[in-house]
Design an enzyme around this catalytic site. Structure first.
Site, PDB file in Angstrom:
ATOM      1  N   HIS A 130       0.812  -1.216   0.000  1.00  0.00           N
ATOM      2  CA  HIS A 130       0.000   0.000   0.000  1.00  0.00           C
ATOM      3  C   HIS A 130       0.852   1.276   0.000  1.00  0.00           C
ATOM      4  CE1 HIS A 130       0.385  -0.105   4.528  1.00  0.00           C
ATOM      5  NE2 HIS A 130       0.412   1.205   4.345  1.00  0.00           N
ATOM      6  N   ASP A 159       0.367  -7.736   1.729  1.00  0.00           N
ATOM      7  CA  ASP A 159       0.654  -6.297   1.727  1.00  0.00           C
ATOM      8  C   ASP A 159       2.154  -6.033   1.732  1.00  0.00           C
ATOM      9  OD1 ASP A 159       0.082  -3.610   1.595  1.00  0.00           O
ATOM     10  OD2 ASP A 159      -0.070  -3.350   3.757  1.00  0.00           O
ATOM     11  N   GLY A 234       3.139   6.827   7.991  1.00  0.00           N
ATOM     12  CA  GLY A 234       4.530   7.017   7.562  1.00  0.00           C
ATOM     13  C   GLY A 234       5.434   5.906   8.060  1.00  0.00           C
ATOM     14  N   ASN A 235       5.001   5.207   9.129  1.00  0.00           N
ATOM     15  CA  ASN A 235       5.757   4.059   9.635  1.00  0.00           C
ATOM     16  C   ASN A 235       5.579   2.830   8.746  1.00  0.00           C
ATOM     17  OD1 ASN A 235       5.534   5.231  12.847  1.00  0.00           O
ATOM     18  ND2 ASN A 235       7.372   4.123  12.246  1.00  0.00           N
ATOM     19  N   SER A 236       4.541   2.815   7.926  1.00  0.00           N
ATOM     20  CA  SER A 236       4.254   1.647   7.087  1.00  0.00           C
ATOM     21  C   SER A 236       5.471   1.266   6.248  1.00  0.00           C
ATOM     22  CB  SER A 236       3.073   1.938   6.160  1.00  0.00           C
ATOM     23  OG  SER A 236       1.879   2.028   6.877  1.00  0.00           O
ATOM     24  N   LEU A 291      -4.536 -25.263  -0.489  1.00  0.00           N
ATOM     25  CA  LEU A 291      -4.989 -26.499   0.140  1.00  0.00           C
ATOM     26  C   LEU A 291      -6.211 -27.057  -0.584  1.00  0.00           C
ATOM     27  CD1 LEU A 291      -4.376 -28.351   2.548  1.00  0.00           C
ATOM     28  CD2 LEU A 291      -5.859 -26.918   3.955  1.00  0.00           C
ATOM     29  N   GLY A 292      -6.936 -26.172  -1.279  1.00  0.00           N
ATOM     30  CA  GLY A 292      -8.128 -26.626  -1.984  1.00  0.00           C
ATOM     31  C   GLY A 292      -9.285 -26.879  -1.041  1.00  0.00           C
TER      32      GLY A 292
END
Length: 485
Positions: A130, A159, A234-236, A291-292
């Site tokens: 993101h 992410d 901003g830490n992301s 895994l289905g």
């Protein structure tokens, strides 16, 4: 005489007033200072014990001096490896008028910021998807120098994203392991909140295996490390490190009513980060296993109905025909208790463990079916139902100025479609004027099925007259776009 008396009385009254005022000011200063201390300590995660007073009514964490020294060393080791990232995107505006077809749409530039962590000396950087999503240009600032970064790959399901700088002597971070992270241990969050570069905050690990349902991908993997270290916008993409300065997670999200720090921060475990980053660098795509089967957590109500002791494990609610679980003999209602002799606590725990594996890996499941305990061996497959390594194949249309990719069989089954082409990236050209968003899956044009990017390009280049483009949007809903070419 009367004058002298008046002066003396005035002096006495003035002295009393001054004394009283000073006493009042002193008391208020004490209260204000006490309130300030109370607030700061509270924000520093101490426990509020009551009304502020001259006595420090708070219970503070006792920090071993060696741990404080660890904070200093951990900061020295980790901060050089954390970078500042700017996402520069050009937003296009359309009035919806037919004249837009003959003129370039209005654009404005938007800039958002985040953080990233050097994964290798030759310039590979890990960040959040993101942070760099929809970027027309990615800038990285490190040691006061600005670089243009190349996007290597993204994985919306975790992410995570990988970008790269030109160079071969960048300060990589020491990688730890999230498997051994303990609830209650000290950690540091390193990043660039509010454009403040190289900021370090301290806290503890509050929980592990958190699923907070924030990832919008169709196959999300959420098993976050929760921390109360201050994490803000901003830490992301920044680093969560232990007191040894080792990376144990990538900071991703906060849980807050205000959008700022409220004591709930979440980081992607580094063991998942290693797998995703390695796959993106080597293959351009994460080698996911399927895994289905669909499954849910076991709550007290389900446990009572099924007469299950304890709430560990997951219960299978659906098995996909001819996929891994079906071939291994798993059935609806089976309870998965352990994978490779490791107890499964719940859905997020299972998905995290699946995230470490590759297509072709064999997984030993301990299950419960009714009153019987069983062991099932499952050969995991990729999104195409095979055990081979998949490399991402992107088709770039020069005539349309857009890139496409084919929709996987797993996604086709999930959406109930056949074929389909996904819009990956849109440049400035003919296609951008259609207002079709990225990640949209085109399934048909004028009722003609679209099975490949080449077929899609050929039709759009040649077609004239009334055109209806239909497909599936990011929410899984059928959408139609009518045009007159």
């Amino acid at each position: 005489m009367n004058l002298v008396k008046t002066v003396v009385v005035a002096l006495i009254a003035g002295s009393v007033g001054v004394f009283g005022a000073l006493s009042y000011v002193d008391r208020n200063m004490e209260l204000n200072q006490s309130k300030e201390v109370h607030q700061v300590l509270y924000e520093g995660n101490s426990v509020d014990m009551g009304i502020p007073s001259k006595v420090n009514n708070t219970v503070q964490r006792k920090i071993d001096p060696s741990v404080e020294g660890g904070f200093v060393e951990a900061s020295k080791l980790s901060t050089p490896s954390v970078v500042f990232i700017k996402n520069v995107s050009n937003v296009r505006y359309s009035s919806g008028h037919w004249m837009d077809w003959f003129f370039e749409p209005r654009t404005s530039q938007q800039v958002s910021t985040g953080s990233g962590v050097f994964y290798s000396k030759d310039g590979y950087i890990i960040t959040n998807n993101h942070v760099i999503e929809d970027a027309d240009e990615i800038e990285v600032i490190h040691n006061k120098r600005t670089y243009n970064a190349e996007l290597i790959g993204t994985d919306p399901s975790t992410d995570l994203a990988v970008i790269k700088l030109e160079g071969n002597d960048f300060p990589l971070i020491n990688l730890g392991s999230s498997e051994g992270v303990q609830v209650g241990e000290w950690v540091l969050a390193v990043g660039n909140p509010f454009n403040l570069t190289s900021t370090v905050t301290a806290g503890i690990v509050s929980a592990k295996g958190r699923n907070i349902n924030i990832l919008r991908d169709k196959f999300p993997i959420e098993s976050f490390i929760q921390t109360d270290a201050a994490i803000n916008p901003g830490n992301s993409g920044g680093a969560l490190v232990n007191v040894k300065g080792e990376l144990i997670g990538i900071n991703t999200a906060i849980l807050s009513r205000t959008g700022s720090y409220a004591g709930y921060g979440f980081a992607i475990p580094v063991d998942i980060v290693k797998k995703v980053a390695s796959d993106l660098i080597n293959y351009g795509e994460v080698q996911k296993v399927f895994l289905g089967a669909e499954y849910i957590d076991i709550d007290s109500k389900i446990a009572q109905e099924l007469e299950v002791e304890g709430l560990n494990g997951v219960i299978i609610t659906h098995v996909q025909d001819n996929w891994a679980s079906d071939k291994a003999g798993l059935k609806k209602g089976d309870i998965i208790l352990a994978i490779n002799d490791k107890v499964i606590e719940g859905k997020s725990d299972l998905e995290e463990r699946l995230g470490y594996l590759y297509p072709g890996d064999e997984m030993v499941l301990k299950i419960k079916r009714g009153d019987k305990a069983m062991v099932k061996n499952v050969i995991l497959t990729n999104r195409e139902g095979t055990t081979e390594v998949i490399k991402k194949v992107i088709y770039k249309s020069e005539s349309l100025k857009v890139t496409f990719e084919k929709v996987s069989k797993v996604e086709q089954n999930l959406l109930g479609i056949e074929g389909g082409v996904k819009v990956v990236e849109i440049g400035a050209g003919f296609f951008s004027k259609l207002d079709i968003p990225q990640s949209f899956i085109i399934t048909e044009i004028n009722n003609t099925p679209i099975e490949s990017p080449e077929k899609l390009e050929d039709i759009l280049v040649k077609i004239r007259g009334r055109v209806i483009i239909s497909g599936i949007n990011s929410r899984g809903k059928k959408v139609y776009y009518p045009y007159m070419f």
